[in-house]
Design a protein around this motif. Structure first.
Motif, short mmCIF file in Angstrom:
data_model
loop_
_atom_site.label_atom_id
_atom_site.label_comp_id
_atom_site.label_asym_id
_atom_site.label_seq_id
_atom_site.Cartn_x
_atom_site.Cartn_y
_atom_site.Cartn_z
N GLY A 91 0.82 -1.20 0.00
CA GLY A 91 0.00 0.00 0.00
C GLY A 91 0.86 1.25 0.00
N PRO A 92 0.22 2.39 -0.30
CA PRO A 92 0.99 3.62 -0.54
C PRO A 92 1.74 4.13 0.70
CG PRO A 92 -1.38 4.03 -0.57
CD PRO A 92 -1.20 2.55 -0.49
N GLY A 93 1.37 3.65 1.90
CA GLY A 93 2.01 4.20 3.10
C GLY A 93 3.40 3.66 3.38
N HIS A 94 3.86 2.71 2.59
CA HIS A 94 5.11 2.03 2.94
C HIS A 94 6.25 2.27 1.96
CE1 HIS A 94 3.57 -0.27 6.36
NE2 HIS A 94 2.42 -0.22 5.72
N ALA A 95 6.17 3.40 1.26
CA ALA A 95 7.16 3.67 0.23
C ALA A 95 8.60 3.64 0.76
CB ALA A 95 6.86 5.02 -0.42
N GLU A 96 8.76 3.95 2.06
CA GLU A 96 10.12 4.03 2.60
C GLU A 96 10.61 2.67 3.13
OE1 GLU A 96 12.01 6.82 2.41
OE2 GLU A 96 10.30 7.50 1.22
N ASP A 97 9.72 1.70 3.23
CA ASP A 97 10.10 0.47 3.91
C ASP A 97 10.65 -0.58 2.94
OD1 ASP A 97 9.20 1.60 6.26
OD2 ASP A 97 7.16 0.90 5.93
N SER A 98 11.69 -0.21 2.16
CA SER A 98 12.17 -1.15 1.15
C SER A 98 12.76 -2.40 1.79
CB SER A 98 13.20 -0.47 0.26
OG SER A 98 14.37 -0.22 0.98
N HIS A 99 13.12 -2.33 3.09
CA HIS A 99 13.65 -3.53 3.73
C HIS A 99 12.58 -4.61 3.92
CE1 HIS A 99 12.36 -0.87 6.97
NE2 HIS A 99 12.11 -1.96 7.67
N TYR A 100 11.28 -4.19 4.03
CA TYR A 100 10.20 -5.18 4.09
C TYR A 100 10.29 -6.08 2.85
CZ TYR A 100 7.45 -2.56 7.59
OH TYR A 100 6.99 -1.93 8.71
N LEU A 101 10.30 -5.35 1.71
CA LEU A 101 10.30 -6.03 0.42
C LEU A 101 11.46 -7.01 0.33
CD1 LEU A 101 9.26 -6.28 -2.44
CD2 LEU A 101 10.58 -4.25 -3.04
N ARG A 102 12.64 -6.57 0.78
CA ARG A 102 13.84 -7.40 0.64
C ARG A 102 13.74 -8.65 1.51
NH1 ARG A 102 16.77 -2.11 -0.24
NH2 ARG A 102 17.58 -2.41 -2.35
N VAL A 103 13.19 -8.44 2.72
CA VAL A 103 13.08 -9.58 3.63
C VAL A 103 12.09 -10.62 3.06
CG1 VAL A 103 12.22 -10.29 5.88
CG2 VAL A 103 13.78 -8.35 5.69
N TYR A 104 10.94 -10.13 2.53
CA TYR A 104 9.95 -11.07 2.00
C TYR A 104 10.44 -11.75 0.72
CZ TYR A 104 6.48 -10.22 5.49
OH TYR A 104 5.82 -10.19 6.68
N MET A 105 11.22 -10.98 -0.05
CA MET A 105 11.77 -11.55 -1.28
C MET A 105 12.71 -12.70 -0.93
SD MET A 105 11.02 -10.71 -4.28
CE MET A 105 11.51 -11.54 -5.77
#
Lengths: 890, 231
Positions: free
Chosen positions: B185-199
């Motif tokens: 969602g649009p509120g998490h633009a700064e949380d690129s580490h979320y993406l990396r962890v899930y990836m």
């Protein structure tokens, strides 16, 4: 509402004071009624206890006076060596302030607070040395006798008949953190004296006959007991301040002291200081210069200024005011500053002179007026100084001659008119002459003119003519009117002229300040500021100015045209700079120096020191001039600060500009080099696609061209990256990410060179996220992998592993190749370094230099070493930092 | 499909255009060239190509602007060519709607592979079969079921959303921002580490060798891409 809530400014001031107090050393005074009561003994005993507790304590100075008991107590204490000062052929041994500051003990013993230092010492008085020790955070124990207190000096002088010139301002005594009264009943003291415990026997006889009479001792004891009781304990005061804010500054109680030109000013000021300190109120000391007082000789006026200085030292706000009527001016000042009590001196005066106090009381009935008797001890002393010649008469002789000439002229003009005019109108002519003289020449000539006019009118015009006899009594009225007119007009004009002079000099000062401010605000270089300062100081203070500013190494250096012999002293200047206080001439610090040092305080920091060498000595600045000096110092400091920031801004601009240039150069270079390489590689590859397929040899050539182009491109990349990293123009895009990902990308990117190697990656699953720039870190691993592939034979093993080690993560890239030449491990990371000089392996040796540069911008480190089991390992250490958390999914 | 595929190449360097034409014609594409952005937009507008290859460093206009311009009226796949090492330009172009990128110098084989992938994607742009396979993984989008070598793999809701997003855009590079916006969602633009962890988690579940992935690829500093039928 201010009754209810503490004034924020006052609380802030209190907080600051508390902070300052915490930093400052503590002062403990051992206070006694007379010599011999055992102050030094008590101090040493207390000190020995502290030494036993392990306090770092030294003896700064202790006068044992040859007393055996005291000498015994100093045994085993660390004693600071004294400094030897040559003075008029004698060697004086004085306290060594600098050595004490360097030694910086927790506590220092300083006997005899009231001692005056030998000329040439930094401060004239020991209490000022102690101030500096306290400011440096050193605790001080000291001793003092009651007769040395400034405010009690007169009283005790009156009792014992012996005046003491070594005095200590009461504020030192009152601001002490602790005062211990060392008390000994007079009988016991006399007993000790007889036993020779105080003075060596022959001195004792003399002392007992003079000072140590029992009556004296009783009085001194009573005064010192009372003085100790008066001194309100610090804790109580602090308690009272925080508890009831209304009592912080009851301004209506504030005190105004009017200093006159007469004798006894010192006593007046000491009295006022005592009242103010006891009442916890601020106080002001003023001197009103009326036309009459302006005609006083210079010595007298200097004396008044000295009184003001004394008041200032004792904690007063001071001002020199001017006005025609002293009482009116003083009242206006009191009302402006909300001062409810006025203290004035009382002295003998003729019965018709009602006195200053009377006028004050009549014009402002709401003021409390306190009269203080002036002692005449000082009067006698000062009468010597008063006999300065009155030069005024000499100067004004032409004025009297003119007055005379005017009357003669009127007489000559009026004589032929006698037949045409009435006597009443002739009188008018004389009156005109008197009036003219009064306006133009002042009161004295006007009086002369009046008398001459009366005489001339009587002699030449009033019948019987050519005789002073007067036939008609009514002419006496004429004479009287003429005299009165002369006196009144003269008085008025003299007053007016004085006001004009005062206004003019004020105007001149303001004008000069304004001019300087204007010029300084236009100044763009330090040289301009120096020139403006020198000119202004020469005009305004009749002094030579030298600016001393900080150089690149934070050392003060003189700017401008100081010649060798009148160059300012760097040591004193540095002191003034460090302490942010005036030093040198006529200040508390090294007053004998010929130059005054004014720190240049700007809003951000102290910018330097203004050194002032007055051209005519002695030089004692009036408070106004002092204020002018302060203001101009601030103006100069601000101008210097402004110039400083202009330079800083220019430097930053140049830096930015060159940075921008470098960046655009690098990206242009990168574009211009890569495009032809892309073309070269692409065209070579496309050769195999067009037309009939190439013969094998030509296809290989096309392949070779392509590979060379790609290798050149890699080289260009390395060179450009190195250039970017070295110039610091790389913008890091640091993000939190797993190490696994970037290693995966690097392995993929270098899959072709690693085709003949076995790569094993061993990363623990619980390795924390690390914060790095993914693209740059990819370069690190690419270069390390490439390196490993290049320098190990085909089939070798490459291992990548990582583990957490405290607040760092250790990443190891290892191989089982031939290893590094021993001793060259560090040299590998240098630019253009190659492990094996003669090696046929291609490359220019930038790879590892880039690795190191990238790791270091990530605040990490990298090293190379040979593995004990053979092969090379590169170890990268990266800080863990504080990884963000990723919320668990539910 | 001889000549049925048309490609517009917008590139100011004639020599690069020349070998691009060679490479693309070898793939059986009809190539139209343009040396400026202005000319390129006209070509792209009139010819209705199946693919646009666009150089970011054009002399007359910023490449990112051209992408934005094209996206206002067409969904044609756009492949970016970039000589710049700075990743932000690529990310900007991808965020503006470009589909993939290549950094100069690139190999012709790689170019051809990317072109093929994009054209294939274009060909099956409409939601076709609900079952997508890569490697030994089989994803049934209609049943929201993931199997690996026939065994069902349990994915968390976020992992599944991430995978579905990558499948829908298979072959394209998705920037960090795009993925974060779509999945979190649009509120998490700064949380690129979320993406990396899930990836990383997704790779551990779906890749044979998570450190050396074959399908769930990382584009350093840019984003991720799912490679179907990986090489």
């Amino acid at each position: 509402m201010s009754d209810e809530r503490p004034d924020p400014d006052a609380l802030l001031a209190q907080l600051e004071a508390e902070h300052a107090r915490a930093q400052r050393g503590k002062l403990k005074i051992f206070f006694g009624a007379s010599p011999g009561v055992g102050k030094t003994y008590a101090m040493l005993s207390a000190a020995r206890l502290l030494v036993a507790q392990g306090v770092d304590l030294i003896v700064g100075i202790v006068e044992t006076h040859g007393r055996a008991e005291t000498v015994a107590l100093t045994q085993g204490l660390e004693i600071l060596p004294r400094r030897e000062i040559e003075y008029r052929g004698h060697t004086l041994k004085e306290f060594d302030l600098d050595a004490a500051l360097v030694r910086k003990p927790a506590l220092i013993l300083m006997d005899e607070l009231a001692h005056s230092n030998a000329p040439g010492s930094r401060h004239p008085k020991r209490w000022q040395d102690i101030e500096e020790l306290l400011a440096a955070g050193i605790d001080v124990y000291t001793t003092v006798n009651v007769q040395h207190l400034d405010s009690l000096n007169d009283v005790i002088g009156g009792i014992t008949g012996a005046r003491i010139w070594e005095t200590v301002p009461d504020k030192v005594f009152d601001s002490a953190d602790e005062v211990v009264l060392v008390d000994l009943p007079p009988d016991e003291l006399l007993q000790r004296l007889k036993e020779g415990k105080v003075y060596i026997p022959q001195q004792a006889e003399r002392a007992m006959a003079n000072f140590f009479r029992k009556g004296n001792l009783l009085a001194l004891r009573e005064i010192s007991l009372r003085r100790t009781a008066d001194r309100v304990d610090d804790d109580v005061l602090a308690y009272r301040r925080t508890q009831s804010v209304t009592a912080v500054w009851p301004t209506q109680e504030s005190l105004l002291v009017c200093i006159g030109p007469g004798p006894g000013g010192e006593k007046l000021i000491r009295n006022a200081a005592r009242v103010a300190v006891q009442g916890e109120v601020p106080w002001h000391a003023i001197y009103v210069e009326t036309p009459k007082l302006q005609r006083l000789p210079d010595a007298e006026r200097a004396h008044v200024l000295k009184m003001l200085k004394l008041a200032q030292d004792a904690g007063a706000h001071t001002a020199v005011l001017s006005g025609p009527d002293a009482a009116q001016t003083a009242i206006a000042y009191a009302q402006q500053h909300n001062l409810g009590k006025v203290m004035v001196g009382r002295d003998k005066r003729p019965f018709w002179d009602l006195g200053f106090a009377y006028h004050l009381g009549r014009q402002a009935p709401d003021l409390d007026v306190i009269q203080v008797a002036r002692s005449d001890v000082e009067g006698r002393r000062r009468s010597l100084a008063q006999s300065a010649p009155k030069s005024a008469v000499v100067v004004r002789l032409p004025a009297y001659a003119i007055a005379f000439a005017v009357v003669v002229a009127v007489t000559i003009v009026a004589t032929p008119l006698l037949n045409l005019l009435d006597l009443a109108n002739i009188v008018m002519l004389f009156l005109l002459a008197v009036f003219f003289t009064a306006v133009k020449l002042g009161r004295g000539p006007a009086l002369l003119s009046a008398f001459l006019s009366v005489a001339a009118f009587d002699f030449f015009f009033v019948p019987p003519r050519l005789s002073f006899a007067v036939s008609d009594v009514q002419y006496l009225v004429t004479f009287a009117v003429m005299l009165i007119v002369a006196v009144i007009t003269g008085q008025l004009t003299a007053g007016l002229r004085f006001q004009v002079t005062v206004a003019e000099s004020r105007e001149r000062r303001t004008q000069a300040l304004y001019e300087m401010a204007r010029e300084l605000s236009a100044a763009l270089t330090v040289e301009q500021i120096t020139e403006i300062t020198e000119r202004f100081v020469a005009q305004g203070f009749n002094a030579r100015a030298t600016l001393m500013l900080l150089d690149a190494h934070e050392h003060l250096v003189s700017i401008g045209s100081a010649t060798a012999e009148d160059a300012p002293d760097i040591g004193i200047a540095q002191w003034a700079f460090d302490h942010n206080e005036l030093a040198g001439l006529s200040t508390d610090t090294l007053p004998a120096a010929p130059i005054l040092y004014v720190p240049l305080k700007a809003p951000m920091r102290t910018r330097g020191v203004l050194a002032l060498r007055p051209l005519d000595l002695p030089w004692l600045p009036a408070p106004e001039q002092q204020r002018l000096l302060d203001t101009s110092a601030t103006l100069i400091a601000i101008a210097i600060e402004r110039v400083h920031y202009i330079t800083v801004a220019q430097d930053a601009l140049v830096h930015m500009e060159s940075e921008r240039l470098r960046n655009s150069l690098l990206s242009a270079l990168s574009h211009d080099l890569r495009t032809p390489l892309t073309v070269l590689a692409g065209l070579a590859e496309s050769l195999t696609l067009v037309g009939p397929s190439l013969p094998k040899a030509q296809a290989e050539i096309a392949q070779a061209i392509r590979e060379e182009a790609l290798r050149t491109n890699a080289l260009v990349n390395n060179l450009l990256d190195m250039a970017r990293l070295e110039t610091g123009s790389v913008k890091l895009r640091r993000e939190w990410q797993p190490l696994e990902e970037v290693i995966g990308v690097a392995l993929q990117a270098r899959a072709n060179v690693l085709a003949h190697h076995a790569v094993r990656v061993d990363l623990p699953a619980d390795l924390p996220l690390l914060e790095f720039d993914a693209v740059l870190m990819e370069r690190v691993f690419c270069n390390l992998l490439e390196n490993a592939a290049k320098y190990t034979p085909a089939g070798s093993r490459i291992e990548i592993s990582a583990r957490r080690d405290g607040d760092r993560v250790e990443i190891v890239v290892a191989d089982n190749g031939p290893g590094l030449p021993v001793g060259k491990e560090e040299a590998l990371f240098e630019k253009f370094a190659r492990g094996h000089e003669e090696s046929a392996v291609s490359g220019v040796g930038l790879g590892l230099a880039i690795v190191r540069a990238i790791v270091e911008v990530h605040r990490g480190s990298v090293r190379a070493e040979n593995r004990p089991e053979g092969g090379t390992r590169f170890v990268i250490l990266l800080p863990v930092g504080e990884p963000p958390t990723v919320p668990e999914e539910v | 499909m001889e000549s049925s595929v048309s490609v517009v190449v917008i590139e100011d360097e004639p020599q690069i255009r020349r070998f691009l034409r060679t490479a693309l014609e070898a793939e059986g594409c009809a190539v139209a060239e343009a040396a400026t952005a202005e000319r390129g937009l006209i070509e792209a507008g009139t010819r209705k190509p199946d693919l646009v290859i666009l150089d970011l460093g054009l002399p007359d206009r910023d490449g990112v602007e051209v992408v934005r311009d094209v996206r206002t009226w067409s969904a044609v796949p756009i492949l970016i060519l970039s000589a710049r090492a700075d990743e932000t330009d690529k990310v900007a172009a991808l965020d503006a709607g470009a589909d993939d990128y290549l950094t100069k110098p690139f190999g012709i084989a790689e170019l051809q592979a990317r072109v093929r992938a994009l054209l294939r994607r274009q060909a099956r742009s409409l939601p076709g079969e609900p079952i997508v396979c890569f490697g030994d993984v089989e994803v049934d989008l209609s049943l929201r079921r993931v199997r690996r070598a026939g065994v069902e793999v349990h994915l968390t809701p976020i992992e599944y959303r991430l995978l579905a997003q990558l499948i829908t855009n298979a072959g394209r590079v998705l920037t960090h921002q795009q993925l974060l916006r779509e999945v979190w969602g649009p509120g998490h633009a700064e949380d690129s580490h979320y993406l990396r962890v899930y990836m990383t988690g997704l790779r551990r579940k779906l890749e044979a060798n998570p450190t050396l992935p074959r399908y769930l690829l990382t584009e350093s500093g840019v984003g991720y891409r799912l490679l179907l039928g990986g090489s």
